[in-house]
Design an enzyme around this catalytic site. Structure first.
Site, short mmCIF file in Angstrom:
data_model
loop_
_atom_site.label_atom_id
_atom_site.label_comp_id
_atom_site.label_asym_id
_atom_site.label_seq_id
_atom_site.Cartn_x
_atom_site.Cartn_y
_atom_site.Cartn_z
N LYS A 1 0.84 -1.20 0.00
CA LYS A 1 0.00 0.00 0.00
C LYS A 1 0.88 1.26 0.00
CE LYS A 1 -3.79 -2.38 2.42
NZ LYS A 1 -4.77 -2.28 3.54
N TYR A 46 -12.30 -3.18 -3.39
CA TYR A 46 -12.82 -3.16 -2.03
C TYR A 46 -14.36 -3.18 -1.97
CZ TYR A 46 -8.23 -2.37 0.16
OH TYR A 46 -6.95 -2.50 0.63
N ASN A 48 -1.87 -0.34 7.13
CA ASN A 48 -1.25 -1.60 7.55
C ASN A 48 -0.39 -2.24 6.46
OD1 ASN A 48 -3.27 -2.37 5.85
ND2 ASN A 48 -4.48 -3.47 7.37
P1 DAT Z 1 -7.55 -7.09 5.58
O1 DAT Z 1 -6.77 -6.04 4.79
O2 DAT Z 1 -6.76 -7.59 6.74
O3 DAT Z 1 -8.12 -8.17 4.70
P2 DAT Z 1 -10.24 -5.97 5.65
O4 DAT Z 1 -10.45 -6.62 4.31
O5 DAT Z 1 -11.23 -6.26 6.72
O6 DAT Z 1 -8.79 -6.30 6.23
O7 DAT Z 1 -10.22 -4.39 5.47
C1 DAT Z 1 -9.60 -3.78 4.35
C2 DAT Z 1 -8.75 -2.62 4.81
O8 DAT Z 1 -9.58 -1.59 5.36
C3 DAT Z 1 -7.78 -2.97 5.93
O9 DAT Z 1 -6.58 -3.52 5.44
C4 DAT Z 1 -7.59 -1.64 6.60
C5 DAT Z 1 -8.95 -0.98 6.49
N1 DAT Z 1 -9.79 -1.24 7.67
C6 DAT Z 1 -10.40 -2.41 7.97
N2 DAT Z 1 -11.12 -2.31 9.10
C7 DAT Z 1 -10.97 -1.04 9.53
C8 DAT Z 1 -11.47 -0.30 10.64
N3 DAT Z 1 -12.29 -0.84 11.55
N4 DAT Z 1 -11.08 1.01 10.77
C9 DAT Z 1 -10.28 1.58 9.87
N5 DAT Z 1 -9.78 0.95 8.78
C10 DAT Z 1 -10.12 -0.34 8.61
#
Ligand code: DAT
Ligand code: MG
Length: 140
Positions: free
Chosen positions: A11, A51, A118
């Site tokens: 990212k 997304y 992240n």
């Molecule tokens: P991952 O990237 O571990 O698969 P995800 O698909 O649930 O996680 O979410 C996509 C991205 O969105 C994640 O990498 C960071 C952001 N994100 C997820 N949950 C969040 C939250 N509660 N608050 C802020 N950003 C969040």
């Protein structure tokens, strides 16, 4: 049979902090093969599709905006078990909770931003991987 593949994104925070090489190093050190790598500025359209599952959540628009804040390194990694294998290399979504030894646990932290920064994305299932690879690498 075609070898298992996953889509990894370094990212904008990872590229900006100069961690692309370190992240690719960990993927290769684990024994996975880099099949394709491209540095690009993703469009809003690609990110909305990528997304789509998060549309409507409070972090969705900030997430798309963050992903457009700088270049992203898109990677196709290949190898037996690479989908769950890269998720375990990446660690938990929240870098504060991610275990030491993982990319997010070792290299990430909470910066107090609306979106969790992240460092990496990794596909969460083989179906997601094939959808995401077609989106980021239509030629593959
Ligand atoms: P991952 O990237 O571990 O698969 P995800 O698909 O649930 O996680 O979410 C996509 C991205 O969105 C994640 O990498 C960071 C952001 N994100 C997820 N949950 C969040 C939250 N509660 N608050 C802020 N950003 C969040
Ligand atoms: Mg996800």
């Amino acid at each position: 049979p075609v070898a298992e593949r996953t889509l990894v994104l370094v990212k904008p925070d990872g590229v900006r902090r100069g961690l692309s090489g370190e992240i690719l190093r960990r993927i290769e050190a684990k024994g996975y093969t880099l099949r394709a790598v491209r540095l690009l500025r993703p469009t809003s359209e690609v990110l909305h599709q990528h997304y789509a599952e998060h549309e409507g959540k409070p972090f969705f628009e900030p997430l798309v905006e963050f992903m457009m804040s700088g270049p992203v390194l898109a990677v196709v990694a290949e190898g037996e078990g690479v989908v769950p294998g890269f998720r375990s290399l990446a660690g938990a979504t929240n870098p504060t909770e991610a275990a030491p030894g993982t990319i997010r646990g070792d290299l990430g932290r909470d910066w107090g931003t609306k979106v969790v920064q992240n460092l990496v994305h990794g596909s969460d299932s083989p179906e997601s991987a094939s959808r995401e690879i077609s989106l980021w690498f239509p030629e593959l």
